[in-house]
Design a protein around this motif. Structure first.
Motif, short mmCIF file in Angstrom:
data_model
loop_
_atom_site.label_atom_id
_atom_site.label_comp_id
_atom_site.label_asym_id
_atom_site.label_seq_id
_atom_site.Cartn_x
_atom_site.Cartn_y
_atom_site.Cartn_z
N LEU A 37 8.40 -80.88 89.86
CA LEU A 37 7.76 -79.68 89.31
C LEU A 37 8.82 -78.68 88.87
CD1 LEU A 37 4.77 -79.11 91.76
CD2 LEU A 37 4.65 -79.82 89.36
N ASN A 38 9.83 -78.47 89.69
CA ASN A 38 10.90 -77.54 89.33
C ASN A 38 11.66 -78.00 88.09
OD1 ASN A 38 10.84 -75.26 91.12
ND2 ASN A 38 11.36 -76.67 92.76
N GLU A 39 11.73 -79.29 87.89
CA GLU A 39 12.38 -79.84 86.70
C GLU A 39 11.53 -79.64 85.44
OE1 GLU A 39 13.02 -84.38 85.25
OE2 GLU A 39 13.75 -83.94 87.28
N ILE A 40 10.23 -79.83 85.55
CA ILE A 40 9.32 -79.77 84.41
C ILE A 40 8.99 -78.33 84.01
CG2 ILE A 40 6.96 -80.28 83.65
CD1 ILE A 40 7.11 -82.85 85.32
N ILE A 41 8.84 -77.45 84.98
CA ILE A 41 8.40 -76.08 84.72
C ILE A 41 9.62 -75.22 84.41
CG2 ILE A 41 7.25 -74.07 85.68
CD1 ILE A 41 5.72 -75.98 87.54
N SER A 42 9.56 -74.49 83.30
CA SER A 42 10.68 -73.61 82.94
C SER A 42 10.74 -72.42 83.91
CB SER A 42 10.56 -73.14 81.49
OG SER A 42 9.44 -72.31 81.32
N ASP A 43 11.92 -71.85 84.03
CA ASP A 43 12.13 -70.76 84.99
C ASP A 43 11.30 -69.52 84.66
OD1 ASP A 43 13.84 -72.25 86.55
OD2 ASP A 43 15.64 -71.53 85.52
N ASP A 44 10.99 -69.31 83.38
CA ASP A 44 10.20 -68.14 83.00
C ASP A 44 8.70 -68.44 82.91
OD1 ASP A 44 10.42 -69.74 80.76
OD2 ASP A 44 10.91 -68.10 79.39
N PHE A 45 8.28 -69.56 83.49
CA PHE A 45 6.87 -69.98 83.52
C PHE A 45 5.98 -68.87 84.05
CE2 PHE A 45 3.43 -71.71 86.21
CZ PHE A 45 2.76 -72.54 85.33
N GLN A 55 0.87 -65.70 87.91
CA GLN A 55 1.70 -66.33 88.92
C GLN A 55 3.00 -66.79 88.28
OE1 GLN A 55 -0.92 -69.47 90.48
NE2 GLN A 55 -0.34 -68.74 92.49
N SER A 56 4.07 -66.67 89.02
CA SER A 56 5.37 -67.14 88.56
C SER A 56 5.53 -68.62 88.93
CB SER A 56 6.48 -66.33 89.24
OG SER A 56 6.51 -66.64 90.63
N LYS A 57 6.60 -69.21 88.43
CA LYS A 57 6.93 -70.59 88.78
C LYS A 57 7.05 -70.73 90.30
CE LYS A 57 10.70 -73.95 88.28
NZ LYS A 57 11.93 -74.25 87.54
N GLY A 58 7.80 -69.84 90.92
CA GLY A 58 8.01 -69.91 92.37
C GLY A 58 6.72 -69.84 93.16
N ASP A 59 5.83 -68.93 92.76
CA ASP A 59 4.55 -68.79 93.46
C ASP A 59 3.71 -70.06 93.32
OD1 ASP A 59 5.19 -66.18 94.19
OD2 ASP A 59 4.08 -65.29 92.51
N ASP A 120 17.52 -78.14 75.54
CA ASP A 120 18.51 -79.21 75.72
C ASP A 120 17.89 -80.59 75.55
OD1 ASP A 120 20.52 -77.31 76.23
OD2 ASP A 120 20.06 -77.30 78.37
N GLY A 121 16.98 -80.70 74.57
CA GLY A 121 16.38 -81.99 74.24
C GLY A 121 15.24 -82.43 75.14
N GLU A 122 14.87 -81.62 76.11
CA GLU A 122 13.80 -81.98 77.06
C GLU A 122 12.64 -81.00 76.96
OE1 GLU A 122 13.77 -84.67 79.19
OE2 GLU A 122 15.66 -85.28 78.25
N TRP A 123 11.42 -81.54 76.94
CA TRP A 123 10.23 -80.70 76.94
C TRP A 123 9.94 -80.18 78.34
CZ3 TRP A 123 8.27 -78.70 72.80
CH2 TRP A 123 8.43 -79.35 71.57
N GLY A 124 9.58 -78.92 78.42
CA GLY A 124 9.17 -78.32 79.69
C GLY A 124 7.95 -77.45 79.49
N ILE A 125 7.28 -77.13 80.57
CA ILE A 125 6.10 -76.29 80.53
C ILE A 125 6.53 -74.83 80.72
CG2 ILE A 125 3.92 -75.70 81.65
CD1 ILE A 125 3.62 -78.68 82.30
N ALA A 126 6.22 -74.01 79.73
CA ALA A 126 6.65 -72.61 79.73
C ALA A 126 5.54 -71.65 80.16
CB ALA A 126 7.14 -72.22 78.34
N GLY A 127 4.29 -72.06 80.00
CA GLY A 127 3.20 -71.16 80.35
C GLY A 127 1.88 -71.90 80.44
N TRP A 128 0.92 -71.25 81.06
CA TRP A 128 -0.38 -71.86 81.27
C TRP A 128 -1.43 -70.76 81.30
CZ3 TRP A 128 -0.72 -77.16 82.89
CH2 TRP A 128 -2.02 -77.60 83.09
#
Length: 130
Positions: A37-45, A55-59, A120-128
């Motif tokens: 999850l930490n890998e897929i979800i961007s830090d500013d999620f 909710q933030s990524k951490g929460d 960096d060439g990888e897709w991540g989840i930025a928001g929901w």
């Protein structure tokens, strides 16, 4: 299977990449794989509208880690991908989820708009948004 994509239309290769990331996300939630999850979800999620107003990524990851959110099944229904540019897209779909939340099993369908960005060439989840 715990995560299914329910859709009859076909997708381009890059659209499939986006859908695959969402499937990985749900598989990680179901398996309690906080590292994934930490890998897929961007830090500013930022999550809007599911359990709290924002909710933030951490929460969010903490809810999975401590079992507050215990997802057991996810169906991604009729996804549509909209492109902002080659490194940013949104997936719009209905989600059918089965989960235990604070110990109570619930099943519901909600509309979801999931924002993706490529870093960096990888897709991540930025928001929901629900």
């Amino acid at each position: 299977m715990s995560v299914e994509v329910l859709c009859e239309k076909s997708f381009s290769e890059v659209d499939e990449e986006i859908i695959d990331v969402l499937v990985e996300f749900y598989e990680a939630m179901i398996g309690g794989d906080v590292s994934k999850l930490n890998e897929i979800i961007s830090d500013d999620f930022e999550l809007s509208g599911m359990f709290a107003q924002k909710q933030s990524k951490g929460d969010f990851v903490s809810m999975v880690e401590d079992g507050t959110l215990d997802l057991s099944k996810s169906d991604i229904m009729d996804p549509t991908i909209l492109w902002d540019d080659e490194d940013a897209a949104s997936l719009i779909c209905d989600m059918r989820l089965t989960a235990k939340i604070n110990g109570n099993e619930r099943r519901w369908i909600s509309k979801a708009v999931v924002s993706f960005k490529k870093v960096d060439g990888e897709w991540g989840i930025a928001g929901w948004e629900n």
